[in-house]
Design an enzyme around this catalytic site. Sequence first.
Site, PDB file in Angstrom:
ATOM      1  N   SER A  97      53.442  32.681  51.036  1.00 61.75           N
ATOM      2  CA  SER A  97      54.140  31.499  51.515  1.00 61.75           C
ATOM      3  C   SER A  97      53.367  30.228  51.168  1.00 61.75           C
ATOM      4  O   SER A  97      53.154  29.939  49.990  1.00 61.75           O
ATOM      5  CB  SER A  97      54.385  31.629  53.029  1.00 61.75           C
ATOM      6  OG  SER A  97      55.349  30.716  53.476  1.00 61.75           O
ATOM      7  N   ASP A 227      64.760  36.763  52.042  1.00 58.11           N
ATOM      8  CA  ASP A 227      63.791  35.848  52.663  1.00 58.11           C
ATOM      9  C   ASP A 227      64.545  34.681  53.297  1.00 58.11           C
ATOM     10  O   ASP A 227      65.234  33.925  52.603  1.00 58.11           O
ATOM     11  CB  ASP A 227      62.817  35.339  51.594  1.00 58.11           C
ATOM     12  CG  ASP A 227      61.652  34.547  52.174  1.00 58.11           C
ATOM     13  OD1 ASP A 227      61.819  33.909  53.224  1.00 58.11           O
ATOM     14  OD2 ASP A 227      60.578  34.564  51.548  1.00 58.11           O
ATOM     15  N   HIS A 256      60.577  37.592  55.133  1.00 59.07           N
ATOM     16  CA  HIS A 256      59.517  36.714  54.646  1.00 59.07           C
ATOM     17  C   HIS A 256      58.143  37.300  54.970  1.00 59.07           C
ATOM     18  O   HIS A 256      57.247  37.285  54.127  1.00 59.07           O
ATOM     19  CB  HIS A 256      59.671  35.330  55.294  1.00 59.07           C
ATOM     20  CG  HIS A 256      58.702  34.320  54.805  1.00 59.07           C
ATOM     21  ND1 HIS A 256      58.726  33.823  53.517  1.00 59.07           N
ATOM     22  CD2 HIS A 256      57.656  33.698  55.422  1.00 59.07           C
ATOM     23  CE1 HIS A 256      57.752  32.938  53.361  1.00 59.07           C
ATOM     24  NE2 HIS A 256      57.085  32.853  54.498  1.00 59.07           N
TER      25      HIS A 256
END
Length: 291
Positions: A97, A227, A256
């Site tokens: 991320s 996601d 995610h």
Amino acid sequence: MPMIPTSDGTQIFYKDWGPRDAQPVMFHHGWPLSADDWDNQMMAFLAQGYRVIAHDRRGHGRSSQTSEGNDMDTYASDVAALVEALDLRNAIHIGHSTGGGEVARYAARALPGRVAKAVLIDAVPPLLVKTAANPGGTPVEVFDGMRAALVTNRAQFYLDFASGPFYGFNRPGAKVSDGLIRNWWRQAMMGSIKSQYECTKAFSETDFSDDLKAIEVPVLVIHSEDDQIVPYADSAPLTVKLLRNGILKTFKDLPHGCCQTHPELINAELLAFARGETVRAEPALIASVVA
């Protein structure tokens, strides 16, 4: 606690486990978490003989709660300071991320011999926010809403975030882990609200296109089509097109936070990439593999 000072006096907390002469693998966490988010992966690589390192980004976890420097350039500089202090060479850098953005910026600027490979997992590059040049991005109003919720009631916002879209626990039939939710909340609440607030701008509005173009080492890009935090279509496929030596591994239904919900799948991919091997995954789970 092990700390290294940066040029502006910020103290960066880090973990450093394993043989000092083994190949280093450095993990970069997502927003608003800490090095603890990588515990499973660090133990997996440690068991295979690697040296494993993870740090708390400034303003996060146990690192200094700085007022300034909550931007990608400074984050990358902090990584460079830690790499130099530990003398990490031929390292594999793995980012999830926001940490994927940090890896991209650092790897693009790293000194020769420091980075061997990189991995971006459900990562924010090339550019997360919607702009005229990035029409498929996430509207800035979404991030404005996150910042407002953060200021209003950070504790509740983080609980809702972890209980819902981050791990996909809001999907029908999802197997909810109360432990994962609590651990996510614990990590998030350790950090500075100001740093986390400003990091939202850093991860959403930083354009990593030039960084991706500049990276010369092999890069594995892992992303799931489901996601809910970093939309697939405006991230992974665009990222791999900008890389000189990129490999895209697309999953269908992972969340995610896939490193924690499906470590057996992600760890196998990471270890295989580190060794230069190929993973045979279940066809039902994999959408595509593009070199």
